[in-house]
Write a protein that holds these residues in place. Structure first.
Motif, mmCIF file in Angstrom:
data_model
loop_
_atom_site.group_PDB
_atom_site.id
_atom_site.type_symbol
_atom_site.label_atom_id
_atom_site.label_comp_id
_atom_site.label_asym_id
_atom_site.label_seq_id
_atom_site.Cartn_x
_atom_site.Cartn_y
_atom_site.Cartn_z
ATOM 1 N N PRO A 41 10.182 6.384 -6.573
ATOM 2 C CA PRO A 41 11.476 7.001 -6.250
ATOM 3 C C PRO A 41 12.661 6.084 -6.540
ATOM 4 O O PRO A 41 12.545 4.856 -6.512
ATOM 5 N N ARG A 42 13.780 6.685 -6.776
ATOM 6 C CA ARG A 42 15.047 5.981 -6.943
ATOM 7 C C ARG A 42 15.275 5.090 -5.721
ATOM 8 O O ARG A 42 15.055 5.510 -4.596
ATOM 9 N N GLY A 43 15.686 3.851 -5.959
ATOM 10 C CA GLY A 43 15.960 2.922 -4.860
ATOM 11 C C GLY A 43 14.728 2.224 -4.312
ATOM 12 O O GLY A 43 14.798 1.514 -3.310
ATOM 13 N N ARG A 44 13.602 2.393 -4.963
ATOM 14 C CA ARG A 44 12.350 1.745 -4.568
ATOM 15 C C ARG A 44 11.804 0.960 -5.748
ATOM 16 O O ARG A 44 12.138 1.237 -6.904
ATOM 17 N N VAL A 45 10.941 -0.004 -5.466
ATOM 18 C CA VAL A 45 10.295 -0.784 -6.514
ATOM 19 C C VAL A 45 8.798 -0.855 -6.238
ATOM 20 O O VAL A 45 8.350 -0.611 -5.120
ATOM 21 N N ALA A 46 8.057 -1.196 -7.260
ATOM 22 C CA ALA A 46 6.624 -1.471 -7.142
ATOM 23 C C ALA A 46 6.353 -2.697 -7.991
ATOM 24 O O ALA A 46 7.072 -2.962 -8.959
ATOM 25 N N THR A 47 5.329 -3.436 -7.631
ATOM 26 C CA THR A 47 4.963 -4.599 -8.426
ATOM 27 C C THR A 47 3.982 -4.177 -9.516
ATOM 28 O O THR A 47 3.341 -3.120 -9.422
ATOM 29 N N TYR A 48 3.872 -5.017 -10.517
ATOM 30 C CA TYR A 48 2.902 -4.757 -11.589
ATOM 31 C C TYR A 48 1.505 -4.606 -10.986
ATOM 32 O O TYR A 48 0.751 -3.720 -11.381
ATOM 33 N N GLY A 49 1.176 -5.464 -10.020
ATOM 34 C CA GLY A 49 -0.134 -5.410 -9.375
ATOM 35 C C GLY A 49 -0.359 -4.138 -8.584
ATOM 36 O O GLY A 49 -1.461 -3.590 -8.571
ATOM 37 N N GLN A 50 0.697 -3.661 -7.908
ATOM 38 C CA GLN A 50 0.568 -2.404 -7.167
ATOM 39 C C GLN A 50 0.295 -1.244 -8.114
ATOM 40 O O GLN A 50 -0.584 -0.423 -7.842
ATOM 41 N N ILE A 51 1.028 -1.183 -9.201
ATOM 42 C CA ILE A 51 0.814 -0.102 -10.164
ATOM 43 C C ILE A 51 -0.604 -0.176 -10.718
ATOM 44 O O ILE A 51 -1.291 0.844 -10.838
ATOM 45 N N ALA A 52 -1.066 -1.378 -11.025
ATOM 46 C CA ALA A 52 -2.436 -1.533 -11.519
ATOM 47 C C ALA A 52 -3.439 -1.018 -10.487
ATOM 48 O O ALA A 52 -4.367 -0.278 -10.834
ATOM 49 N N ALA A 53 -3.245 -1.374 -9.237
ATOM 50 C CA ALA A 53 -4.162 -0.928 -8.188
ATOM 51 C C ALA A 53 -4.113 0.589 -8.019
ATOM 52 O O ALA A 53 -5.155 1.241 -7.905
ATOM 53 N N PHE A 54 -2.910 1.166 -8.003
ATOM 54 C CA PHE A 54 -2.777 2.616 -7.865
ATOM 55 C C PHE A 54 -3.416 3.353 -9.048
ATOM 56 O O PHE A 54 -3.865 4.489 -8.902
ATOM 57 N N ALA A 55 -3.444 2.697 -10.214
ATOM 58 C CA ALA A 55 -4.028 3.300 -11.418
ATOM 59 C C ALA A 55 -5.523 3.003 -11.537
ATOM 60 O O ALA A 55 -6.118 3.249 -12.575
ATOM 61 N N ASP A 56 -6.106 2.479 -10.472
ATOM 62 C CA ASP A 56 -7.522 2.092 -10.467
ATOM 63 C C ASP A 56 -7.824 1.037 -11.525
ATOM 64 O O ASP A 56 -8.854 1.071 -12.200
ATOM 65 N N LEU A 57 -6.893 0.091 -11.664
ATOM 66 C CA LEU A 57 -7.042 -1.034 -12.588
ATOM 67 C C LEU A 57 -6.794 -2.336 -11.825
ATOM 68 O O LEU A 57 -5.949 -3.148 -12.217
ATOM 69 N N PRO A 58 -7.497 -2.570 -10.711
ATOM 70 C CA PRO A 58 -7.209 -3.757 -9.898
ATOM 71 C C PRO A 58 -7.347 -5.041 -10.704
ATOM 72 O O PRO A 58 -8.239 -5.162 -11.549
ATOM 73 N N GLN B 204 17.784 -4.536 -16.253
ATOM 74 C CA GLN B 204 16.890 -4.141 -15.171
ATOM 75 C C GLN B 204 17.566 -4.352 -13.823
ATOM 76 O O GLN B 204 17.550 -3.470 -12.961
ATOM 77 N N ARG B 205 18.168 -5.503 -13.644
ATOM 78 C CA ARG B 205 18.837 -5.783 -12.371
ATOM 79 C C ARG B 205 19.994 -4.815 -12.139
ATOM 80 O O ARG B 205 20.153 -4.280 -11.035
ATOM 81 N N ALA B 206 20.785 -4.554 -13.152
ATOM 82 C CA ALA B 206 21.916 -3.630 -13.018
ATOM 83 C C ALA B 206 21.437 -2.230 -12.644
ATOM 84 O O ALA B 206 22.042 -1.560 -11.794
ATOM 85 N N ARG B 207 20.351 -1.775 -13.257
ATOM 86 C CA ARG B 207 19.819 -0.441 -12.943
ATOM 87 C C ARG B 207 19.341 -0.386 -11.492
ATOM 88 O O ARG B 207 19.580 0.600 -10.788
ATOM 89 N N LEU B 208 18.653 -1.434 -11.056
ATOM 90 C CA LEU B 208 18.170 -1.457 -9.674
ATOM 91 C C LEU B 208 19.335 -1.491 -8.692
ATOM 92 O O LEU B 208 19.345 -0.755 -7.702
ATOM 93 N N GLU B 209 20.330 -2.323 -8.966
ATOM 94 C CA GLU B 209 21.483 -2.398 -8.079
ATOM 95 C C GLU B 209 22.232 -1.070 -8.032
ATOM 96 O O GLU B 209 22.722 -0.671 -6.966
ATOM 97 N N ALA B 210 22.305 -0.363 -9.141
ATOM 98 C CA ALA B 210 22.958 0.943 -9.182
ATOM 99 C C ALA B 210 22.227 1.956 -8.293
ATOM 100 O O ALA B 210 22.828 2.926 -7.833
ATOM 101 N N GLU B 211 20.943 1.714 -8.043
ATOM 102 C CA GLU B 211 20.146 2.587 -7.174
ATOM 103 C C GLU B 211 20.158 2.111 -5.722
ATOM 104 O O GLU B 211 19.471 2.683 -4.876
ATOM 105 N N GLY B 212 20.884 1.020 -5.439
ATOM 106 C CA GLY B 212 20.974 0.524 -4.070
ATOM 107 C C GLY B 212 20.005 -0.586 -3.724
ATOM 108 O O GLY B 212 19.952 -1.034 -2.581
ATOM 109 N N VAL B 213 19.222 -1.038 -4.682
ATOM 110 C CA VAL B 213 18.296 -2.156 -4.450
ATOM 111 C C VAL B 213 19.113 -3.440 -4.486
ATOM 112 O O VAL B 213 19.903 -3.648 -5.408
ATOM 113 N N THR B 214 18.936 -4.278 -3.482
ATOM 114 C CA THR B 214 19.705 -5.515 -3.410
ATOM 115 C C THR B 214 18.823 -6.723 -3.709
ATOM 116 O O THR B 214 17.611 -6.697 -3.488
ATOM 117 N N PHE B 215 19.465 -7.768 -4.197
ATOM 118 C CA PHE B 215 18.812 -9.032 -4.507
ATOM 119 C C PHE B 215 19.396 -10.105 -3.587
ATOM 120 O O PHE B 215 20.594 -10.089 -3.318
#
Length: 122
Positions: free
Chosen positions: A24-41, A82-93
């Motif tokens: 979802p907009r305003g959320r992030v996932a890590t490369y590892g999380q996506i791998a795990a969710f895709a059954d690619l641990p 990437q950072r600008a897109r995330l910040e535009a969605e409300g994700v802060t660094f």
């Protein structure tokens, strides 16, 4: 894969793309999380390779995938974008350039519970 796309893609990459498209907009996932969710641990790098293979201008929200430290892994202009897109969605660094995974992490796809078998009475 993003809606309206008709390019033939390796099934593993297609699985990765379908998951990234669900972040979802305003959320992030890590490369590892996506791998795990895709059954690619343990295959976080494969997620990175899949995202790197996207064509320029892809509508897939690739920018919502970051590393396990909560950082952007790209360099130069791509990192800035990437950072600008995330910040535009409300994700802060924070001052160290990290996203709070506790605050902004996507919980992952909701899997439907298997329906209980219906018992016919009477």
């Amino acid at each position: 894969m993003a809606k309206g796309t008709s390019v033939s893609v390796h099934p593993t990459y297609a699985r990765i793309y379908r998951l990234v498209d669900r972040i979802p907009r305003g959320r992030v996932a890590t490369y590892g999380q996506i791998a795990a969710f895709a059954d690619l641990p343990g295959r976080a790098r494969q997620v990175g390779y899949a995202l790197a293979a996207l064509p320029n201008g892809s509508p897939l929200p690739w920018h919502r995938v970051i590393n396990a430290r909560g950082e952007v892994s790209l360099d130069g202009r791509c990192a800035e974008e990437q950072r600008a897109r995330l910040e535009a969605e409300g994700v802060t660094f924070n001052d160290a350039g990290r996203v709070s995974l506790a605050r902004f992490s996507w919980a992952g796809p909701r899997r439907r519970a298997k329906a209980e078998p219906r018992v016919r009475r009477g």
